[in-house]
Write a protein that holds these residues in place. Structure first.
Motif, mmCIF file in Angstrom:
data_model
loop_
_atom_site.group_PDB
_atom_site.id
_atom_site.type_symbol
_atom_site.label_atom_id
_atom_site.label_comp_id
_atom_site.label_asym_id
_atom_site.label_seq_id
_atom_site.Cartn_x
_atom_site.Cartn_y
_atom_site.Cartn_z
ATOM 1 N N TYR A 58 0.860 -1.195 0.000
ATOM 2 C CA TYR A 58 0.000 0.000 0.000
ATOM 3 C C TYR A 58 0.885 1.230 0.000
ATOM 4 N N HIS A 84 -1.890 -1.043 -4.087
ATOM 5 C CA HIS A 84 -3.115 -0.237 -4.108
ATOM 6 C C HIS A 84 -2.891 1.037 -3.301
ATOM 7 N N GLU A 108 -5.500 2.895 -1.632
ATOM 8 C CA GLU A 108 -6.644 3.188 -0.769
ATOM 9 C C GLU A 108 -6.463 2.427 0.541
ATOM 10 N N ASN A 159 -7.699 0.421 2.729
ATOM 11 C CA ASN A 159 -8.898 -0.415 2.730
ATOM 12 C C ASN A 159 -8.516 -1.852 3.081
ATOM 13 N N THR A 182 -10.073 -4.509 3.099
ATOM 14 C CA THR A 182 -10.608 -5.557 2.214
ATOM 15 C C THR A 182 -9.679 -5.809 1.016
ATOM 16 N N LEU A 183 -8.735 -4.898 0.779
ATOM 17 C CA LEU A 183 -7.800 -5.065 -0.329
ATOM 18 C C LEU A 183 -6.536 -5.830 0.076
ATOM 19 N N GLU A 208 -5.527 -0.293 7.784
ATOM 20 C CA GLU A 208 -4.880 -1.560 7.450
ATOM 21 C C GLU A 208 -3.975 -2.046 8.575
#
Length: 446
Positions: free
Chosen positions: A36, A55, A57, A59, A61-62, A82
């Motif tokens: 990230y 990624h 964001e 998040n 879920t990522l 995260e």
């Protein structure tokens, strides 16, 4: 750590210069690497092109399904969503310095420390060893132009390791140096250390970690069992003497061990002569001959954003530099003015950190006045929240010169295009680097 099998090394802040080198190293060792970062950059695009999933964001879920280990940089905010999700997973979470320390423990390590100059010196040592045929892996805090990367990969697991030893957050105390270099200790990172005394103490702790010789610039208060002093002074174990410096090339000699070696360095500035001298001594510790080291230094191409000459034609010159501390700025501007004594110097500077701007406000004001014309961008906050009264406008007010202004980033390109300076320097450790290529392209059209 397991390789493959769906297991991933996950990196928070993967786009940082130190983190990206680690990411590349792990990836080269066969690990799946993902990460990230807050914003995409040319560096994160390169990592993605090399096969790493990134990624931008925050998040949970990522996050990858199976994570073997997490590596993070202290520049990442501690309240990241995260972070919380990863802690709940009970996976090992290491600081970048801890991960680098584990790698260092597996190799004979040359560690390069100093509040300034360590990136260039690290790149010099790595370049010399590699050029002279030494099996070398190197982690560099910048893009070394000879390699086009911040990572040099050696063969297998028995390579010599050259690593930039960062004093921020006392990171360098995680390393296991066989040989170390300390080339400067100026007050910095006072948000971590509190005062210069504690900073000097930390460098002494680092020196005591070193198994063999500690290569120390003259005048630094370092106490260790095996010290090699270098500098311009008569009492140094290795004494540098400048013969000639012009047009970005410096001829100098290094006297030590009963011999005198002539070197032609394709760089300007006394500070780079000292960096090269430290690199010369470190290379000698590995058994390389002086003449081979000198030849390799003569082919050193520098580091991106370290006195990085982007344009140099009959009408215009453009130099970009990472300098963000008053002493670094002084060294860089001195080298610029020595190399181009007849040109009017326009400096664009982006202050880095509110705390550093506050702690060195007067020193910044003094060295910035070395330019003929000054353009200040707003302070780059990095990991910090604003401090009341600490702004670029406040700094500008202290700079004793007439031709000065604060400019928003959105207006910088247009401003430079309107001024068309004959000698332009951009400087800073924040996101001012995003302007380098656009400015280079613009200046080449004038």
């Amino acid at each position: 750590m397991n390789k493959g099998e769906g297991h991933t090394i996950y990196m928070l802040g993967i786009g940082g210069i130190g983190m990206s080198a680690l990411a590349r190293y792990y990836h080269s060792q066969g690990y799946t690497v993902a990460g990230y970062d807050h914003t995409p950059s040319p560096l994160t695009k390169q990592l993605e092109d090399e096969g790493m999933a990134i990624h931008y964001e925050d998040n949970p879920t990522l996050l990858p399904a199976l994570i073997e280990i997490v590596v993070y940089t202290p520049a990442v905010p501690s309240d990241l969503k995260e972070f919380a999700a990863l802690r709940q997973r009970n996976v090992p979470i290491l600081k970048r310095s801890e991960a680098l320390g584990r790698i260092s423990a597996q190799h004979r390590t040359i560690a390069v420390a100093g509040t300034h100059g360590k990136t260039t010196t690290t790149a010099m040592v790595a370049h010399v060893l590699h050029t002279c045929g030494t099996n070398t892996t190197a982690f560099i805090g910048g893009i070394a132009n000879n390699f086009g990367s911040n990572l040099l990969l050696g063969r297998a697991d028995d390579s010599l390791l050259v690593v930039e030893a960062d004093e921020f957050d006392r990171s360098f105390l995680r390393l296991h140096p066989a040989v170390s270099i300390i080339n400067s200790i100026d007050a910095d990172h006072l948000d971590i250390y509190g005062d210069r005394q504690h900073l000097v103490q930390s460098f002494n702790d680092f020196a005591r970690l070193t198994e063999g010789n500690v290569i120390v610039k003259e005048g630094l208060n370092i106490q260790a069992e095996h010290i090699i002093r270098f500098g311009f002074g008569e009492h140094c174990d290795f004494k540098a003497e400048i013969v000639k410096s012009e047009k970005g090339v410096t001829d100098f000699t290094i006297e030590g061990e009963g011999t005198c070696t002539a070197i032609r360095l394709p760089m300007a500035g006394n500070h780079n002569v000292l960096n090269a001298t430290a690199a010369f001594i470190a290379a000698r510790q590995t058994g390389l001959e002086p003449e081979s080291i000198a030849a390799a230094l003569g082919a050193f191409k520098g580091v991106k954003r370290r006195f990085d000459v982007r344009v140099n034609n009959e009408k215009h010159c453009y130099i970009d530099d990472y300098a963000h501390h008053p002493e670094e700025i002084r060294s860089c501007l001195t080298a610029v003015k020595t190399s181009f004594p007849d040109k009017r110097l326009t400096l664009v500077f982006q202050p880095h950190l509110f705390s550093r701007t506050r702690d060195f406000m007067d020193e910044f004001a003094t060295v910035l006045a070395m330019a003929d014309e000054l353009v200040l961008l707003d302070i780059y906050p990095a990991r910090e929240l604003p401090i009341e009264g600490i702004t670029s406008t406040a700094l500008l007010g202290k700079v004793q010169m007439t031709d000065k202004q604060v400019c928003p980033k959105s207006g910088l390109i247009a401003l430079i295009d309107s001024k068309r300076p004959e000698l332009l320097v951009t400087m800073g450790a924040g996101d001012i680097d995003r302007f380098v290529e656009p400015l280079e392209k613009l200046i080449k059209t004038w």
